[in-house]
Design a protein around this motif. Structure first.
Motif, PDB file in Angstrom:
ATOM      1  N   SER A  35       7.075   0.061 -10.074  1.00  9.94           N
ATOM      2  CA  SER A  35       8.509   0.348 -10.144  1.00  9.94           C
ATOM      3  C   SER A  35       9.107   0.462  -8.747  1.00  9.94           C
ATOM      4  N   VAL A  36       8.415   1.148  -7.847  1.00 12.69           N
ATOM      5  CA  VAL A  36       8.898   1.283  -6.469  1.00 12.69           C
ATOM      6  C   VAL A  36       8.850  -0.077  -5.773  1.00 12.69           C
ATOM      7  N   GLN A  37       7.744  -0.815  -5.938  1.00 15.33           N
ATOM      8  CA  GLN A  37       7.631  -2.137  -5.304  1.00 15.33           C
ATOM      9  C   GLN A  37       8.715  -3.087  -5.799  1.00 15.33           C
ATOM     10  N   ALA A  86       4.389   7.147   0.697  1.00 13.19           N
ATOM     11  CA  ALA A  86       4.787   6.799   2.060  1.00 13.19           C
ATOM     12  C   ALA A  86       5.121   5.318   2.122  1.00 13.19           C
ATOM     13  N   LEU A  87       6.161   4.996   2.892  1.00 10.93           N
ATOM     14  CA  LEU A  87       6.556   3.615   3.155  1.00 10.93           C
ATOM     15  C   LEU A  87       7.021   3.551   4.595  1.00 10.93           C
ATOM     16  N   GLY A  88       6.209   2.931   5.441  1.00 10.60           N
ATOM     17  CA  GLY A  88       6.540   2.868   6.855  1.00 10.60           C
ATOM     18  C   GLY A  88       6.663   4.257   7.432  1.00 10.60           C
ATOM     19  N   ASP A  89       7.814   4.570   8.009  1.00 10.19           N
ATOM     20  CA  ASP A  89       8.018   5.894   8.588  1.00 10.19           C
ATOM     21  C   ASP A  89       8.867   6.788   7.680  1.00 10.19           C
ATOM     22  N   ASN A  91       0.857  -1.180   0.000  1.00  6.95           N
ATOM     23  CA  ASN A  91       0.000   0.000   0.000  1.00  6.95           C
ATOM     24  C   ASN A  91       0.896   1.233   0.000  1.00  6.95           C
ATOM     25  N   LEU A  92       1.216   1.713  -1.165  1.00  5.47           N
ATOM     26  CA  LEU A  92       2.073   2.887  -1.311  1.00  5.47           C
ATOM     27  C   LEU A  92       1.201   4.067  -1.744  1.00  5.47           C
ATOM     28  N   PRO A  93       0.699   4.843  -0.790  1.00  5.20           N
ATOM     29  CA  PRO A  93      -0.194   5.942  -1.153  1.00  5.20           C
ATOM     30  C   PRO A  93       0.557   7.115  -1.767  1.00  5.20           C
TER      31      PRO A  93
END
Length: 112
Positions: free
Chosen positions: A90-92, A37-40, A19-21
């Motif tokens: 691409s990010v995943q 966003a990814l984690g913190d 879940n990359l918003p």
């Protein structure tokens, strides 16, 4: 240890690799533009786009890099679902690679 462990993801965080918003953010030294966003952490999509991270022969995306530099997501959203999918995938894919910290680490910042 999974590749995304390079990026601290607190237990229960809704911002995992699944879940990359997309959102708009800014830093003290940069104007507002697109991030995920990814984690913190927040990954700077404009910065990634400017170094060719999203270049591909499989997705027609004229205007992508420019859209990531805007202070709204309107132009990015107007590019359509195939482009959104391409950016997110691409990010995943990078998160699953051995180079994730080297690539994404220098294009991210801690969320505050």
């Amino acid at each position: 240890m999974s590749k995304e462990d390079h990026f601290h993801i607190p237990a229960g965080s809704p911002f995992t690799a699944n879940n990359l918003p997309f959102g708009i953010g800014r830093t003290a030294s940069n104007p507002a533009h697109a991030w995920v966003a990814l984690g913190d952490r927040a990954i700077n999509l404009q910065s990634l786009g400017s170094v060719g991270f999203f270049d591909s022969n499989t997705v027609d995306r004229p205007g992508l890099v420019e859209s990531l530099s805007k202070d709204t997501l309107n132009d990015f959203i107007a590019l359509g679902p195939s482009v959104w999918r391409h950016v997110r995938t691409s990010v995943q894919d990078c998160l699953r690679s051995d180079d994730s910290e080297a690539i994404l680490g220098k294009h991210s910042t801690e969320l505050s």
